[in-house]
Design a protein around this motif. Structure first.
Motif, mmCIF file in Angstrom:
data_model
loop_
_atom_site.group_PDB
_atom_site.id
_atom_site.type_symbol
_atom_site.label_atom_id
_atom_site.label_comp_id
_atom_site.label_asym_id
_atom_site.label_seq_id
_atom_site.Cartn_x
_atom_site.Cartn_y
_atom_site.Cartn_z
ATOM 1 N N PRO A 129 18.349 -1.628 46.001
ATOM 2 C CA PRO A 129 17.629 -1.417 44.742
ATOM 3 C C PRO A 129 18.471 -0.636 43.737
ATOM 4 N N VAL A 130 18.539 -1.123 42.498
ATOM 5 C CA VAL A 130 19.378 -0.491 41.478
ATOM 6 C C VAL A 130 18.647 -0.454 40.136
ATOM 7 N N LEU A 131 18.700 0.714 39.494
ATOM 8 C CA LEU A 131 18.190 0.817 38.129
ATOM 9 C C LEU A 131 19.360 0.680 37.167
ATOM 10 N N ASN A 132 19.208 -0.158 36.159
ATOM 11 C CA ASN A 132 20.285 -0.378 35.187
ATOM 12 C C ASN A 132 19.910 0.240 33.843
ATOM 13 N N LYS A 133 20.883 0.339 32.958
ATOM 14 C CA LYS A 133 20.693 0.832 31.584
ATOM 15 C C LYS A 133 20.290 2.300 31.552
ATOM 16 N N ILE A 134 20.817 3.108 32.480
ATOM 17 C CA ILE A 134 20.450 4.519 32.484
ATOM 18 C C ILE A 134 21.038 5.248 31.278
ATOM 19 N N ASP A 135 21.953 4.558 30.531
ATOM 20 C CA ASP A 135 22.499 5.173 29.315
ATOM 21 C C ASP A 135 21.497 5.147 28.167
ATOM 22 N N LEU A 136 20.466 4.317 28.262
ATOM 23 C CA LEU A 136 19.499 4.224 27.163
ATOM 24 C C LEU A 136 18.685 5.501 27.046
ATOM 25 N N SER A 138 15.768 5.733 26.107
ATOM 26 C CA SER A 138 14.395 5.467 26.546
ATOM 27 C C SER A 138 14.285 5.229 28.057
ATOM 28 N N ALA A 139 15.413 5.375 28.767
ATOM 29 C CA ALA A 139 15.368 5.141 30.213
ATOM 30 C C ALA A 139 14.504 6.197 30.903
ATOM 31 N N GLN A 140 13.759 5.760 31.909
ATOM 32 C CA GLN A 140 12.959 6.701 32.703
ATOM 33 C C GLN A 140 13.271 6.462 34.179
ATOM 34 N N PRO A 141 14.493 6.814 34.570
ATOM 35 C CA PRO A 141 14.931 6.456 35.929
ATOM 36 C C PRO A 141 14.042 7.010 37.036
ATOM 37 N N GLU A 142 13.554 8.250 36.872
ATOM 38 C CA GLU A 142 12.763 8.840 37.966
ATOM 39 C C GLU A 142 11.465 8.072 38.161
ATOM 40 N N LYS A 143 10.799 7.810 37.036
ATOM 41 C CA LYS A 143 9.529 7.104 37.089
ATOM 42 C C LYS A 143 9.695 5.734 37.760
ATOM 43 N N TYR A 144 10.719 4.989 37.323
ATOM 44 C CA TYR A 144 10.856 3.626 37.839
ATOM 45 C C TYR A 144 11.474 3.584 39.237
ATOM 46 N N ALA A 145 12.243 4.622 39.584
ATOM 47 C CA ALA A 145 12.744 4.685 40.962
ATOM 48 C C ALA A 145 11.549 4.795 41.910
ATOM 49 N N VAL A 159 17.326 4.689 45.469
ATOM 50 C CA VAL A 159 17.496 3.726 44.377
ATOM 51 C C VAL A 159 18.718 4.139 43.551
ATOM 52 N N LEU A 160 19.732 3.282 43.497
ATOM 53 C CA LEU A 160 20.956 3.619 42.765
ATOM 54 C C LEU A 160 20.711 3.542 41.269
ATOM 55 N N LYS A 161 21.514 4.305 40.516
ATOM 56 C CA LYS A 161 21.346 4.305 39.068
ATOM 57 C C LYS A 161 22.672 3.953 38.410
ATOM 58 N N VAL A 162 22.663 2.906 37.582
ATOM 59 C CA VAL A 162 23.913 2.478 36.947
ATOM 60 C C VAL A 162 23.703 2.167 35.470
ATOM 61 N N SER A 163 24.815 2.073 34.777
ATOM 62 C CA SER A 163 24.797 1.491 33.437
ATOM 63 C C SER A 163 25.819 0.361 33.454
ATOM 64 N N ALA A 164 25.335 -0.843 33.381
ATOM 65 C CA ALA A 164 26.252 -1.987 33.383
ATOM 66 C C ALA A 164 27.062 -1.986 32.093
ATOM 67 N N LYS A 165 26.519 -1.338 31.073
ATOM 68 C CA LYS A 165 27.203 -1.300 29.795
ATOM 69 C C LYS A 165 28.417 -0.380 29.841
ATOM 70 N N THR A 166 28.215 0.856 30.323
ATOM 71 C CA THR A 166 29.325 1.811 30.337
ATOM 72 C C THR A 166 30.117 1.740 31.641
ATOM 73 N N GLY A 167 29.546 1.134 32.671
ATOM 74 C CA GLY A 167 30.243 1.051 33.954
ATOM 75 C C GLY A 167 29.867 2.185 34.897
ATOM 76 N N GLU A 168 29.105 3.153 34.400
ATOM 77 C CA GLU A 168 28.708 4.289 35.227
ATOM 78 C C GLU A 168 27.959 3.833 36.484
ATOM 79 N N GLY A 169 28.395 4.319 37.623
ATOM 80 C CA GLY A 169 27.690 4.031 38.870
ATOM 81 C C GLY A 169 28.012 2.676 39.486
ATOM 82 N N VAL A 170 28.805 1.850 38.798
ATOM 83 C CA VAL A 170 29.060 0.501 39.308
ATOM 84 C C VAL A 170 29.975 0.524 40.538
ATOM 85 N N ARG A 171 30.975 1.451 40.523
ATOM 86 C CA ARG A 171 31.846 1.555 41.702
ATOM 87 C C ARG A 171 31.042 1.991 42.932
ATOM 88 N N GLU A 172 30.144 2.943 42.750
ATOM 89 C CA GLU A 172 29.296 3.394 43.870
ATOM 90 C C GLU A 172 28.467 2.217 44.393
#
Ligand code: GTP
Length: 597
Positions: A129-136, A138-145, A159-172
Motif C-alpha cells: 500500500p502506497v500513498l502518493n502526492k504527499i507533496d500536495l 492538501s494531502a492528508q496522509p495520516e487520515k488516508y493511511a 502504508v508507504l508515503k511517496v511523491s511521484a512528482k518529486t521522487g520522494e520515497g520512490v527508492r524506498e
C-alpha cells in the motif's frame, strides 16, 4: 536470468492517482531513462493515451535495480485505471506476483482503488500500500493511511508515503518491492509454457506477442506452438522492453518479454493463449483468461461506402490488440454496410472509434449505443437483440430482459441524499450503505445497465462536485417493461435511430429525441417532418422548415477571402453528413439519443 532475482509487479490505482507518473520516476531512478530523454508518461505510447493523459494498454518494462550490492530485475506492468478497462487490469495481474496499490493522499480510496484491489487479492498478489502526492498541501496522509489500513488489514504505519512528482520515497518503495514481493516460481526443466498477455500488430514487424514465461524457456530461432490454435511458428526475435524493445537470446522462468514470428495473420496470436515448444510441447495449457462480455453495442459505418473492406481489415487488426472488442457485419437501411461492435463501455467505444479513424484513416458514423436485450416470445422462442432494429415486430412478446449491474459509489457523506435520489430515478434498488470513515460512504445499488452506462457518471460527478467515484460489475438480468421507439424522418422509419427504452420514459424520450433532431438536422430544400412512434402510434412530432441554402447571399458580394472561408466552412460541415433517403443528416444526430436519456 535467475528467477530468484526477478520481481514482477504492477501498479494499481484509481484514475489520476499517479500511476504513470510513478512509473516515470521508477524508469529514471533505475537509470533506464536518463533525465535528458525523459518525457512525461514515457510508457503511454499511443497518441490517444498521451493526449487524454490516460493509460489504455498495459505495458511491461524491465528495469535493472540494485539493493545492498545485489542486482535485481524488476518487471513493471503498468495498468489502466478506468472502469472500462478492468479486463486489461486482470490480465496484467496474472503476469505478476505483487502489486503496488497507489492512492492519492489528497483524495483517499476511490471506487477503482477498491475494484482493482479486489482483483489483486483474487489473483493472490502481495499488496504494497502506497500513498502518493504527499507533496500536495492538501494531502492528508495520516487520515488516508488509516483508511487504507482499515481496508487491507494492515497497520497504518505500513502504508508507504511517496511523491511521484518529486521522487520522494520512490527508492524506498523499490526496496520494499524487492524485499516483499515473492520471486516467480516455475519449473525451468519442464516444457515451455508462456502466457500471452498482450498482442500488438506492428506495421513493420507484423504481430508482436507479449508473454510471461511460467515454465521452461523460449528462445530465438526455436519453433513454437500456440496451444489453442495449434499453429506453429518460428521465433524470429525474442526481446524485452527496457524501455525500448531490446533483443535477447531467450526468455526463461518468470521473465516477461516479446516474441516476433513474422506472422501477419492477426488471429494466430490470441491473448490468453499458451505458447509452448513445438518440438517438446507441454501437455496442459495455462488457465488463460476469461473472455470479457461486451456491455454495450453500437453500429459503425464508413461515411464512404467504398471504405467497408478497409474497416473490416482495421477491425481485425485492432481486435488482436484489444481482445475485448467483438464485431459482426450488419446492414442498415439508412447507413448501408457496416459493423455492429461490442464494447466494454462508452470510453472503450470512443477510443476504438478514434483509433480506427486515426490509425486507419477512416471517416466513420457511429450509432447510439445500446445494451443487449433478451426478448422472449409467447411461443417460447427467444431473440438476443444487440441492435434495436432487430427487435421483433411480428408475434407476441411475453417478456423482455435487460442486463443489470451492481454499482459501488464512493463519496463524501454530505452527498448521500443527492446520490440516492439519482439512483432512484435510474430505476435502482439500494443494496447497502457503509461508512468508510466519518465523512466518506460506500453506497451499493443494483441498477439496469442501460440506465448507468451512458450519462450516469457525468450526472453523478456534477451532483457531487466531482467527488464521487463509481465502479460496477455485471449482475445478471431482469425482466422489465420495455418498448421500442422508432423515429420517422420524412415519413420513413430510420433504423439507426430506433431505441429500446423503459415504458415510463418512452414519451419523454420520443419528445426529447424529436426536438434534438430538429436542432441537429439542418434545414433542407423541403419540409421534413420528424416523428417518434411506438409501433403504429405516433408519440411526438416536430417539423424542420424548408430553406433555400445559399450561404454566399450573406456576403453581399463583398470580401472574397471571407467567401472562401464560408465555403470551406460549409465543406467542413459536410464531411460528416450522411444522406438518409432524401434528407442530409449530420453525424451528431446518430448519437443524439445519448443525451436524451
Ligand atoms: P491514468 O493513466 O489515466 O490511469 O492516470 P494515472 O494514474 O497514471 O495518473 P498520472 O500519472 O497521469 O497523474 C495524474 C495527475 O497527477 C498528473 O497531473 C500528475 O502530474 C499528477 N501527479 C502524479 N503524481 C503526483 C505527485 O506525487 N504529486 C503531485 N503534486 N502531483 C502528482
Amino acid at each position: 536470468t535467475d528467477p530468484a532475482i526477478i520481481r514482477n509487479f504492477c501498479i494499481i490505482a484509481h484514475i489520476d492517482h499517479g500511476k504513470s507518473t510513478l512509473a516515470d520516476r521508477m524508469l529514471q531512478l533505475t537509470g533506464l531513462v536518463d533525465d535528458r530523454s525523459m518525457r512525461a508518461q514515457y510508457l503511454d505510447r499511443m497518441d490517444i493515451e498521451r493526449e487524454r493523459g490516460i493509460t489504455i494498454k498495459s505495458q511491461a518494462v524491465r528495469m535493472p535495480y540494485e539493493k545492498d550490492g545485489q542486482p535485481y530485475v524488476l518487471n513493471m506492468i503498468d495498468t489502466p485505471g478506468h472502469v472500462d478497462f478492468t479486463y486489461e487490469v486482470s490480465r496484467s495481474l496474472e503476469a505478476c506476483e505483487g502489486a503496488v496499490l497507489l492512492v492519492d493522499a489528497a483524495q483517499g480510496i476511490e471506487a477503482q482503488t477498491l475494484a482493482n484491489l479486489y482483483l489483486a487479492i483474487d489473483a493472490d498478489l502481495h499488496i504494497i500500500p502506497v500513498l502518493n502526492k504527499i507533496d500536495l498541501p492538501s494531502a492528508q496522509p495520516e487520515k488516508y493511511a488509516a483508511e487504507i489500513a482499515g481496508i487491507i488489514g494492515c497497520d497504518p504505519s505500513e502504508v508507504l508515503k511517496v511523491s511521484a512528482k518529486t521522487g520522494e520515497g520512490v527508492r524506498e518503495l523499490l526496496d520494499h518491492i524487492v524485499a516483499e514481493i515473492p520471486a516467480p516460481v516455475g519449473d525451468a526443466e519442464a516444457p515451455a509454457r508462456a502466457l500471452i498477455f498482450d498482442s500488438v500488430y506492428d506495421t513493420y514487424r507484423g504481430v508482436v506477442t507479449y508473454v510471461r514465461v511460467v515454465d521452461g524457456e523460449l528462445s530465438h530461432r526455436e519453433r513454437i506452438l500456440m496451444m489453442s490454435t495449434k499453429a506453429t511458428h518460428e521465433v524470429l526475435e525474442v526481446g524485452v522492453i527496457s524501455p525500448e524493445p531490446k533483443k535477447v537470446d531467450r526468455l526463461a522462468v518468470g521473465e516477461t518479454g516479446y516474441l516476433i514470428t513474422g506472422v501477419k495473420e492477426v488471429r494466430q496470436s490470441r491473448v490468453g493463449d499458451t505458447v509452448t515448444s513445438a518440438v517438446r510441447p507441454a501437455s496442459e495449457a495455462l488457465s488463460g483468461y476469461q473472455h470479457p462480455n461486451p456491455m454495450v453495442y453500437a453500429g459503425l459505418y464508413p461515411i464512404d461506402g467504398d471504405d467497408f473492406p478497409v474497416l473490416r481489415e482495421a477491425l481485425e487488426k485492432l481486435q488482436l490488440n484489444d481482445a475485448a472488442l467483438t464485431y459482426e457485419p450488419e446492414t442498415s437501411g439508412a447507413l448501408g454496410f457496416g459493423f455492429r461492435i461490442g464494447f466494454l463501455g462508452l470510453l472503450h467505444m470512443e477510443i476504438v472509434r478514434e483509433r480506427l479513424e486515426r490509425e486507419f484513416n477512416l471517416d466513420l458514423i457511429s450509432t447510439a449505443p445500446n445494451v443487449v436485450y433478451r426478448v422472449i416470445m409467447e411461443d417460447g422462442s427467444e431473440h438476443i437483440v444487440t441492435n434495436p432494429s432487430e427487435y421483433p415486430t411480428s408475434g407476441k412478446i411475453a417478456e423482455v430482459h435487460e442486463p443489470v449491474v451492481k454499482a459501488t459509489i464512493l463519496a463524501p457523506a454530505e452527498y448521500i441524499g443527492t446520490i440516492l435520489e439519482l439512483c432512484q430515478t435510474r430505476r435502482g434498488i439500494q443494496q447497502g450503505l457503509d461508512y468508510l470513515s466519518e465523512d466518506r460512504v460506500e453506497i451499493r445499488y443494483e441498477l439496469p445497465l442501460a440506465e448507468i452506462v451512458f450519462d450516469f457518471f457525468d450526472a453523478l460527478k456534477s451532483r457531487t462536485k466531482g467527488y464521487a467515484s463509481l465502479d460496477y460489475d455485471e449482475a445478471g438480468e431482469q425482466a422489465a417493461d420495455l418498448v421500442k421507439v422508432d423515429i420517422l424522418l420524412h415519413g420513413d422509419p430510420v433504423d439507426a435511430f430506433s431505441a429500446i427504452v423503459h415504458k415510463d420514459k418512452a414519451y419523454a424520450y420520443g419528445i426529447a429525441m424529436a426536438g434534438k433532431l430538429k436542432e441537429l438536422i439542418p434545414r433542407q430544400q423541403f419540409e421534413v417532418p420528424i416523428q417518434a412512434a411506438i409501433g403504429a402510434r405516433v408519440i411526438a412530432r416536430e417539423t424542420i422548415r424548408a430553406i433555400r441554402k445559399d450561404v454566399l447571399a450573406k456576403c453581399y458580394g463583398g470580401d472574397i477571402s471571407r467567401k472562401r472561408k464560408l465555403l470551406e466552412k460549409q465543406k467542413e460541415g459536410k464531411k460528416r453528413m450522411k444522406m438518409v433517403g432524401r434528407v442530409e443528416v449530420p453525424q451528431e444526430a446518430f448519437v443524439a439519443a445519448l443525451s436524451t436519456g
